[in-house]
Design a protein around this motif. Structure first.
Motif, PDB file in Angstrom:
ATOM      1  N   LYS A 142       0.810  -1.219   0.000  1.00 31.67           N
ATOM      2  CA  LYS A 142       0.000   0.000   0.000  1.00 31.67           C
ATOM      3  C   LYS A 142       0.842   1.268   0.000  1.00 31.67           C
ATOM      4  O   LYS A 142       0.306   2.376  -0.085  1.00 31.67           O
ATOM      5  CB  LYS A 142      -0.944  -0.007   1.207  1.00 31.67           C
ATOM      6  CG  LYS A 142      -2.127  -0.944   1.034  1.00 31.67           C
ATOM      7  CD  LYS A 142      -2.808  -1.286   2.335  1.00 31.67           C
ATOM      8  CE  LYS A 142      -3.319  -0.109   3.081  1.00 31.67           C
ATOM      9  NZ  LYS A 142      -4.134  -0.494   4.249  1.00 31.67           N
ATOM     10  N   LEU A 143       2.146   1.154   0.099  1.00 31.95           N
ATOM     11  CA  LEU A 143       3.004   2.333   0.090  1.00 31.95           C
ATOM     12  C   LEU A 143       3.077   2.979  -1.285  1.00 31.95           C
ATOM     13  O   LEU A 143       3.516   4.116  -1.417  1.00 31.95           O
ATOM     14  CB  LEU A 143       4.419   1.962   0.577  1.00 31.95           C
ATOM     15  CG  LEU A 143       4.502   1.444   2.015  1.00 31.95           C
ATOM     16  CD1 LEU A 143       5.924   1.039   2.348  1.00 31.95           C
ATOM     17  CD2 LEU A 143       3.999   2.489   3.001  1.00 31.95           C
ATOM     18  N   ARG A 144       2.657   2.246  -2.303  1.00 31.49           N
ATOM     19  CA  ARG A 144       2.637   2.791  -3.675  1.00 31.49           C
ATOM     20  C   ARG A 144       1.333   2.412  -4.350  1.00 31.49           C
ATOM     21  O   ARG A 144       0.862   1.272  -4.223  1.00 31.49           O
ATOM     22  CB  ARG A 144       3.807   2.244  -4.502  1.00 31.49           C
ATOM     23  CG  ARG A 144       5.146   2.876  -4.198  1.00 31.49           C
ATOM     24  CD  ARG A 144       6.185   2.383  -5.187  1.00 31.49           C
ATOM     25  NE  ARG A 144       5.799   2.654  -6.556  1.00 31.49           N
ATOM     26  CZ  ARG A 144       6.366   2.092  -7.635  1.00 31.49           C
ATOM     27  NH1 ARG A 144       7.322   1.192  -7.474  1.00 31.49           N
ATOM     28  NH2 ARG A 144       5.977   2.411  -8.845  1.00 31.49           N
ATOM     29  N   LEU A 145       0.758   3.368  -5.078  1.00 29.71           N
ATOM     30  CA  LEU A 145      -0.447   3.081  -5.846  1.00 29.71           C
ATOM     31  C   LEU A 145      -0.065   2.438  -7.174  1.00 29.71           C
ATOM     32  O   LEU A 145       0.949   2.807  -7.780  1.00 29.71           O
ATOM     33  CB  LEU A 145      -1.228   4.370  -6.112  1.00 29.71           C
ATOM     34  CG  LEU A 145      -1.748   5.121  -4.889  1.00 29.71           C
ATOM     35  CD1 LEU A 145      -2.424   6.432  -5.315  1.00 29.71           C
ATOM     36  CD2 LEU A 145      -2.714   4.265  -4.087  1.00 29.71           C
ATOM     37  N   PRO A 146      -0.869   1.508  -7.682  1.00 32.27           N
ATOM     38  CA  PRO A 146      -0.563   0.846  -8.959  1.00 32.27           C
ATOM     39  C   PRO A 146      -1.023   1.671 -10.165  1.00 32.27           C
ATOM     40  O   PRO A 146      -1.242   1.125 -11.234  1.00 32.27           O
ATOM     41  CB  PRO A 146      -1.327  -0.472  -8.858  1.00 32.27           C
ATOM     42  CG  PRO A 146      -2.511  -0.133  -8.024  1.00 32.27           C
ATOM     43  CD  PRO A 146      -2.036   0.900  -7.026  1.00 32.27           C
ATOM     44  N   TYR A 147      -1.169   2.971 -10.005  1.00 34.72           N
ATOM     45  CA  TYR A 147      -1.598   3.869 -11.077  1.00 34.72           C
ATOM     46  C   TYR A 147      -1.106   5.268 -10.741  1.00 34.72           C
ATOM     47  O   TYR A 147      -0.675   5.547  -9.614  1.00 34.72           O
ATOM     48  CB  TYR A 147      -3.125   3.867 -11.218  1.00 34.72           C
ATOM     49  CG  TYR A 147      -3.865   4.202  -9.949  1.00 34.72           C
ATOM     50  CD1 TYR A 147      -4.195   5.510  -9.613  1.00 34.72           C
ATOM     51  CD2 TYR A 147      -4.233   3.190  -9.048  1.00 34.72           C
ATOM     52  CE1 TYR A 147      -4.851   5.811  -8.430  1.00 34.72           C
ATOM     53  CE2 TYR A 147      -4.890   3.488  -7.863  1.00 34.72           C
ATOM     54  CZ  TYR A 147      -5.201   4.796  -7.562  1.00 34.72           C
ATOM     55  OH  TYR A 147      -5.843   5.088  -6.382  1.00 34.72           O
ATOM     56  N   GLN A 148      -1.180   6.172 -11.709  1.00 33.33           N
ATOM     57  CA  GLN A 148      -0.770   7.552 -11.506  1.00 33.33           C
ATOM     58  C   GLN A 148      -1.967   8.378 -11.053  1.00 33.33           C
ATOM     59  O   GLN A 148      -2.904   8.582 -11.815  1.00 33.33           O
ATOM     60  CB  GLN A 148      -0.172   8.127 -12.791  1.00 33.33           C
ATOM     61  CG  GLN A 148       1.171   7.540 -13.189  1.00 33.33           C
ATOM     62  CD  GLN A 148       2.259   7.875 -12.168  1.00 33.33           C
ATOM     63  OE1 GLN A 148       2.303   8.977 -11.631  1.00 33.33           O
ATOM     64  NE2 GLN A 148       3.127   6.903 -11.913  1.00 33.33           N
ATOM     65  N   LEU A 149      -1.942   8.850  -9.823  1.00 28.62           N
ATOM     66  CA  LEU A 149      -3.067   9.624  -9.296  1.00 28.62           C
ATOM     67  C   LEU A 149      -3.305  10.890 -10.103  1.00 28.62           C
ATOM     68  O   LEU A 149      -4.442  11.309 -10.317  1.00 28.62           O
ATOM     69  CB  LEU A 149      -2.798   9.972  -7.833  1.00 28.62           C
ATOM     70  CG  LEU A 149      -3.954  10.591  -7.043  1.00 28.62           C
ATOM     71  CD1 LEU A 149      -5.143   9.644  -7.005  1.00 28.62           C
ATOM     72  CD2 LEU A 149      -3.501  10.939  -5.630  1.00 28.62           C
ATOM     73  N   SER A 150      -2.230  11.488 -10.610  1.00 25.79           N
ATOM     74  CA  SER A 150      -2.345  12.741 -11.361  1.00 25.79           C
ATOM     75  C   SER A 150      -3.000  12.559 -12.726  1.00 25.79           C
ATOM     76  O   SER A 150      -3.411  13.544 -13.352  1.00 25.79           O
ATOM     77  CB  SER A 150      -0.957  13.367 -11.546  1.00 25.79           C
ATOM     78  OG  SER A 150      -0.102  12.474 -12.246  1.00 25.79           O
ATOM     79  N   SER A 151      -3.126  11.319 -13.188  1.00 21.37           N
ATOM     80  CA  SER A 151      -3.701  11.070 -14.512  1.00 21.37           C
ATOM     81  C   SER A 151      -5.218  10.900 -14.482  1.00 21.37           C
ATOM     82  O   SER A 151      -5.852  10.763 -15.530  1.00 21.37           O
ATOM     83  CB  SER A 151      -3.071   9.819 -15.127  1.00 21.37           C
ATOM     84  OG  SER A 151      -3.446   8.650 -14.386  1.00 21.37           O
ATOM     85  N   LEU A 152      -5.818  10.898 -13.299  1.00 19.34           N
ATOM     86  CA  LEU A 152      -7.261  10.680 -13.179  1.00 19.34           C
ATOM     87  C   LEU A 152      -8.026  11.976 -13.434  1.00 19.34           C
ATOM     88  O   LEU A 152      -7.598  13.058 -13.026  1.00 19.34           O
ATOM     89  CB  LEU A 152      -7.601  10.140 -11.792  1.00 19.34           C
ATOM     90  CG  LEU A 152      -6.887   8.839 -11.390  1.00 19.34           C
ATOM     91  CD1 LEU A 152      -7.319   8.413  -9.994  1.00 19.34           C
ATOM     92  CD2 LEU A 152      -7.162   7.734 -12.395  1.00 19.34           C
TER      93      LEU A 152
END
Length: 328
Positions: A131-141
């Motif tokens: 959970k320390l890293r998201l499997p996607y780019q939050l800024s791309s949503l």
């Protein structure tokens, strides 16, 4: 369509963050989704990204090329772990033991639970690390103006679908919404629409999640109980004594009411009833619609607002929970 065909048995991640067994009835390559029939015979269109083949046992190794975006000829075949090391989140370390390593998808499938994910044990520790890293780019949503929904239907640590008003917590730092089932910090299950938490996700804290209960008033409590009941029972009006007060008393400790929690049982009735009768902007009583005066409902079926909200009520929330069959 990404290895899924009509007739396949699959695991579909739903908006509560959990996986459910179903069978693919139709495939739409254009919309990148499948019509899935679940065990209760309900049928719904599910995005391809939220569907996983259940042909392999839950903890068996998965083939990376089914999920990664690399050209098949651009990289050598995945190693015995089933993933290209750089495709998995987090990246697979070279010294990882291929006999005991477990992928992110399987960890989340085992650790997530209604009311909150496992807090102890091997899978709990693995989940916390992943959970320390998201499997996607939050800024791309692409988010709506109120930052409640995004076009990609991508939320939480699991990257699954979600509905912000149905047992999700919003991180106060990054703004993303997280499923109750994927969090490891809750002491009590969430009610529908309960936003009275100050929450920070593991990505933002770079460690365990943090959570703090926010103070609530009697008006907030009455609003929250009515909203929860309206979604569970699919009705607008509820009897004060037999439903509203009864539900409140039965769940008193789970509501984590802070300063209100010391209110004697005999005083709760007066306080709740006074809140319902004195706030016409939120509540409607039966006598106003020529029904029994002991009935109450919400003027607008929306979760109770926080004091930090810029508007008094979010007037157009998603309210349909009939798409899955889980009773509360």
């Amino acid at each position: 369509m990404g290895g899924v065909s009509e007739g396949d048995d699959v695991l579909a991640r739903w908006s509560d963050g959990l996986l459910y067994l179903g069978n693919v009835k139709r495939v739409s390559a254009f919309k990148q989704c499948c019509l899935v029939r679940f065990e209760d015979n309900s049928e719904f269109w599910v995005l391809r990204k939220d569907i996983h083949s259940s042909a392999l046992p839950l903890l068996s190794l998965r083939l990376c090329c089914l999920s990664c975006k690399h050209e098949l000829n651009a990289l050598p075949p995945p190693p015995i772990t089933g993933y290209h090391p750089e495709c998995h989140t987090p990246t697979i370390e070279p010294e990882a033991d291929s006999d005991s390593w477990i992928c992110r998808q399987c960890v989340f499938a085992v650790a997530t639970k209604r009311g909150g994910a496992l807090k102890r044990g091997r899978f709990a520790r693995l989940m916390q690390f992943m959970k320390l890293r998201l499997p996607y780019q939050l800024s791309s949503l692409d988010w709506d103006p109120q930052h409640l929904t995004n076009q990609q239907q991508c939320y939480c640590y699991c990257a699954g679908p979600g509905e912000w008003n149905l047992k999700m917590l919003q991180c106060g730092s990054c703004g993303q919404w997280f499923h109750e089932a994927c969090t490891q910090c809750l002491t009590k299950p969430l009610l529908y629409g309960d936003r009275f938490y100050q929450f920070q996700c593991s990505v933002c804290t770079k460690g365990p999640e943090t959570i703090q209960r926010l103070p609530m008033t009697w008006v907030d409590l009455a609003h929250l109980v009515l909203y929860h009941l309206s979604l569970c029972c699919k009705r607008k009006y509820f009897d004060f004594d037999h439903e509203i007060l009864s539900f409140t008393n039965e769940n008193w400790d789970s509501l984590l009411l802070g300063a209100l929690s010391d209110t004697p049982r005999q005083d709760r009735c007066h306080n709740l009833l006074n809140a319902l009768n004195s706030h016409k902007d939120r509540f409607v009583s039966g006598k106003e619609i020529k029904k029994k005066k002991c009935l109450f409902g919400l003027q607008v079926r929306a979760p109770p607002p926080l004091t930090s909200d810029s508007s008094p009520l979010i007037t157009d929330p998603p309210i349909n929970i009939t798409h899955r069959r889980r009773s509360e």
